[in-house]
Scaffold this motif. Structure first.
Motif, PDB file in Angstrom:
ATOM      1  N   PRO A 173       0.826  -1.181  -0.123  1.00  0.00           N
ATOM      2  CA  PRO A 173       0.182   0.151  -0.094  1.00  0.00           C
ATOM      3  C   PRO A 173       0.824   1.402  -0.049  1.00  0.00           C
ATOM      4  CG  PRO A 173      -0.782  -1.529   1.650  1.00  0.00           C
ATOM      5  CD  PRO A 173       0.503  -2.094   1.184  1.00  0.00           C
ATOM      6  N   GLY A 174       0.426   2.320  -0.564  1.00  0.00           N
ATOM      7  CA  GLY A 174       1.038   3.603  -0.797  1.00  0.00           C
ATOM      8  C   GLY A 174       2.199   3.813  -1.661  1.00  0.00           C
ATOM      9  N   GLY A 175       2.248   2.696  -2.452  1.00  0.00           N
ATOM     10  CA  GLY A 175       3.311   2.612  -3.631  1.00  0.00           C
ATOM     11  C   GLY A 175       2.998   3.347  -4.779  1.00  0.00           C
ATOM     12  N   THR A 176       3.691   3.631  -5.881  1.00  0.00           N
ATOM     13  CA  THR A 176       3.562   4.382  -6.995  1.00  0.00           C
ATOM     14  C   THR A 176       2.883   3.442  -8.382  1.00  0.00           C
ATOM     15  OG1 THR A 176       5.931   3.639  -7.978  1.00  0.00           O
ATOM     16  CG2 THR A 176       5.760   5.653  -6.519  1.00  0.00           C
ATOM     17  N   TYR A 177       2.292   2.375  -7.936  1.00  0.00           N
ATOM     18  CA  TYR A 177       1.967   1.559  -8.708  1.00  0.00           C
ATOM     19  C   TYR A 177       0.533   2.199  -9.599  1.00  0.00           C
ATOM     20  CZ  TYR A 177      -0.321  -2.855 -10.927  1.00  0.00           C
ATOM     21  OH  TYR A 177      -0.848  -3.413 -11.896  1.00  0.00           O
ATOM     22  N   ASP A 178       0.446   2.404 -10.810  1.00  0.00           N
ATOM     23  CA  ASP A 178      -0.487   3.157 -11.582  1.00  0.00           C
ATOM     24  C   ASP A 178      -0.616   2.485 -12.928  1.00  0.00           C
ATOM     25  OD1 ASP A 178       1.611   3.941 -13.259  1.00  0.00           O
ATOM     26  OD2 ASP A 178       1.427   6.004 -12.642  1.00  0.00           O
ATOM     27  N   PRO A 179      -1.791   2.922 -13.722  1.00  0.00           N
ATOM     28  CA  PRO A 179      -2.146   2.151 -15.022  1.00  0.00           C
ATOM     29  C   PRO A 179      -0.578   2.183 -15.699  1.00  0.00           C
ATOM     30  CG  PRO A 179      -3.878   3.343 -14.280  1.00  0.00           C
ATOM     31  CD  PRO A 179      -2.764   3.835 -13.175  1.00  0.00           C
ATOM     32  N   ALA A 180       0.038   3.128 -15.922  1.00  0.00           N
ATOM     33  CA  ALA A 180       1.330   3.151 -16.911  1.00  0.00           C
ATOM     34  C   ALA A 180       2.363   2.126 -16.317  1.00  0.00           C
ATOM     35  CB  ALA A 180       1.745   4.487 -16.712  1.00  0.00           C
ATOM     36  N   ASP A 181       2.477   2.087 -15.170  1.00  0.00           N
ATOM     37  CA  ASP A 181       3.329   0.991 -14.387  1.00  0.00           C
ATOM     38  C   ASP A 181       2.711  -0.515 -14.727  1.00  0.00           C
ATOM     39  OD1 ASP A 181       5.352  -0.013 -12.915  1.00  0.00           O
ATOM     40  OD2 ASP A 181       4.397  -0.033 -11.184  1.00  0.00           O
ATOM     41  N   ALA A 182       1.496  -0.639 -14.563  1.00  0.00           N
ATOM     42  CA  ALA A 182       0.826  -1.950 -14.696  1.00  0.00           C
ATOM     43  C   ALA A 182       1.360  -2.257 -16.403  1.00  0.00           C
ATOM     44  CB  ALA A 182      -0.601  -1.824 -14.763  1.00  0.00           C
ATOM     45  N   ARG A 183       0.913  -1.339 -17.321  1.00  0.00           N
ATOM     46  CA  ARG A 183       1.260  -1.670 -18.783  1.00  0.00           C
ATOM     47  C   ARG A 183       2.788  -1.956 -18.742  1.00  0.00           C
ATOM     48  NH1 ARG A 183      -2.897   2.306 -19.385  1.00  0.00           N
ATOM     49  NH2 ARG A 183      -1.209   4.035 -19.553  1.00  0.00           N
ATOM     50  N   ARG A 184       3.624  -1.513 -18.201  1.00  0.00           N
ATOM     51  CA  ARG A 184       5.081  -1.809 -18.434  1.00  0.00           C
ATOM     52  C   ARG A 184       5.248  -3.154 -17.525  1.00  0.00           C
ATOM     53  NH1 ARG A 184       5.658   3.816 -16.993  1.00  0.00           N
ATOM     54  NH2 ARG A 184       5.778   3.558 -14.837  1.00  0.00           N
ATOM     55  N   ARG A 185       4.707  -3.396 -16.735  1.00  0.00           N
ATOM     56  CA  ARG A 185       4.805  -4.892 -16.034  1.00  0.00           C
ATOM     57  C   ARG A 185       3.994  -5.898 -16.909  1.00  0.00           C
ATOM     58  NH1 ARG A 185       6.411  -4.310 -10.599  1.00  0.00           N
ATOM     59  NH2 ARG A 185       6.590  -2.215  -9.854  1.00  0.00           N
ATOM     60  N   GLY A 186       3.386  -5.725 -18.157  1.00  0.00           N
ATOM     61  CA  GLY A 186       2.609  -6.886 -18.846  1.00  0.00           C
ATOM     62  C   GLY A 186       1.335  -7.080 -18.334  1.00  0.00           C
TER      63      GLY A 186
END
Length: 530
Positions: A337-350
């Protein structure tokens, strides 16, 4: 479904038709939406209207309701030719429409919504008292009980739909058009809706039902008309046809109604949630202690009545919404919780995501299709030159996707809003699946989608699974959940309340769990007849 259509015969003379549409023709630029359409709806009947996305069903009913004006043709109501210039004209002629996306003011009470625009004078208090009396009588007559003083925002979607039907009846509708009315309803809510429609028919009202769900057409309608590419291609007495015959007529060829898939070959866990909680702005916990795993090479389905935490689950896993506690793990990497995970990061992670609401979250209606087709992926190599998008490449790429995913019309320059809902959905599916993601989060993949497009989307999802990808599927369609899923999670009140294998799952068992009915120690559902 348990509802059986009543025997019904068409009127013996023309003046007895409730509504006649004769030679209706409508174009939107190069799109020929309706081609010389003639349809007649009998009084005291339920008439189904089916066809592929873009077949012209909603356009035709929007002409009848006054949203559009036909280029040519006639409309007759109870044998008299009329001109319908707007929805007020339609309402004045006793025609009401309940749209797929409800037209209610969420911050108003039910009674205020019913009264809005029909106050009947400058003094509000007498109008409110009169409306309450009239609405209560309608509730008793048609079995449409709703809490009149509750805020619409606080009501379940099934109750909101009853409000929409009440609103049309309060305005004097003898002909009621329902556009995809069961898209977001649970099986018990569908049964309740059908009982209401039966009572409307028994009281002499005419119902026009637009739906892609052929099982429902067979369960509740008296007659059904099939549109294909803007024209009427078949009409049936419902009792004299079948789901297969209707499906074949809709697509113009033999339609495959079954999902063909081999047994899963699950691999390592690619996506996991452990004790994930979501707290909304009001301080309410909307997702409670969610725990799940999705492996490579499997489809995990999530079943539940809308508003029971499925949306929050998808939004957390896709990076759209933060979570208050717990852990999300993507391909072995833990997210706290509280991290920087966002939709752009999700796409980068596949991780690819097909949102549940395509109009709010997946496309921009005012954009041309070529822009909607690259949303979120516009920085990819091959689409840009230095700091500018290469529109020639973008257009060519969109045209290729449209061809492969059968998006109609195949016009990358056409505004997104001018595509039918099903073709918008295929465009979004094409955009997300084109990247060959390791994990696909998909919400309501076939909501408002025709039988041909449903089969195509299902085939694409199974093919992705068979290539070793992990798929988390959220759908309100139990048939879809059971046909596609290798494992099924059931949600109720923000919690995952059970898990079933594909072999264990039945519609009754899942439906009961969705409604919060606990299973016994033997695995049967308490109170359910086996």
């Amino acid at each position: 479904m348990t509802v059986t259509p009543a025997p019904h015969s068409p009127p013996k003379s023309a003046h007895q038709w409730a509504v006649e549409l004769v030679g209706i023709d409508k174009r939107f630029g190069p799109v020929h939406a309706n081609k010389d359409v003639t349809l007649r709806f009998a009084p005291a009947s339920i008439h189904g209207l089916v066809g592929e996305n873009g077949a012209g069903k909603s356009t035709l009913m929007s002409i009848l309701y006054g949203f559009y004006h036909a280029d040519s043709g006639q409309i007759l109501v109870r044998g008299r030719e009329v001109e319908i210039k707007g929805s007020q004209d339609a309402i004045g002629l006793g025609i009401g429409m309940v749209h797929q996306h409800f037209m209610l003011v969420e911050t108003f009470t039910v009674l205020e919504n019913l009264l809005l625009g029909h106050e009947g004078g400058p003094l509000l208090a007498p109008a409110v008292a009169r409306a309450r009396r009239e609405v209560e009588e309608l509730e008793r007559t048609f079995g449409l009980e709703v809490p009149l003083d509750a805020l619409v925002a606080d009501l379940p979607v099934g109750v909101q739909q009853r409000v929409e039907i009440l609103k049309a009846l309060y305005r004097g509708a003898d002909v009621l058009i329902l556009d995809e009315p069961t898209a977001v309803l649970s099986p018990p809510e569908v049964e309740q809706l059908f009982r209401i429609l039966e009572r409307l028919r028994a009281e002499g009202r005419t119902v026009v039902l637009i739906t892609h769900k052929l099982k429902e057409i067979m369960a509740i309608t008296d007659h059904v008309s099939v549109l294909r590419r803007g024209a009427v291609v078949a009409e049936f007495a419902t009792a004299a046809t079948s789901r297969q015959e209707l499906a074949d007529a809709m697509v113009g060829r033999k339609a495959n109604l079954d999902v063909e898939k081999a047994p899963p070959q699950p691999g390592p866990v690619l996506l996991a949630a452990d004790g994930v909680n979501v707290v909304d702005a009001r301080g309410v916990t909307t997702l409670k202690n969610a725990c799940l795993t999705v492996r490579a090479g499997e489809i995990v389905g999530v079943a539940g009545v809308a508003g029971n935490g499925q949306s929050e689950l998808l939004e957390v896993l896709s990076g759209m919404r933060p979570f208050a506690s717990g852990r999300v793990t993507i391909k072995g990497t833990a997210l706290e919780p509280g991290g920087t995970y966002d939709p752009a990061d999700a796409r980068r992670r596949g991780v690819a995501h097909v949102p549940e609401d395509r109009l709010k979250l997946a496309v921009v209606k005012e954009f041309p299709a070529a822009q909607s087709a690259i949303l979120g992926y516009h920085e990819e190599k091959g689409l840009a030159r230095k700091w500018r998008l290469d529109w020639k490449r973008v257009t060519a790429k969109t045209a290729e996707l449209m061809e492969r995913f059968d998006v109609r019309p195949r016009d990358p320059a056409l505004r997104t809003s001018l595509f039918s809902g099903g073709n918008q959905q295929k465009l979004v599916m094409a955009r997300e699946m084109e990247r060959d993601p390791d994990i696909l989060l998909v919400g309501q993949p076939t909501r408002g989608v025709d039988i041909g497009a449903i089969a195509f989307i299902h085939k694409q999802l199974v093919a992705l699974r068979d290539r070793g990808k992990a798929i988390l599927l959220v759908s309100a369609e139990l048939d879809e959940i059971m046909a596609l899923s290798d494992r099924i999670l059931v949600m109720c009140d923000g919690e995952i309340v059970g898990e079933l294998s594909a072999a264990e799952a039945t519609e009754g068992r899942i439906g009961s769990m969705m409604a919060g009915v606990a299973e016994t120690a033997t695995g049967s559902v308490s109170g359910e007849e086996q």
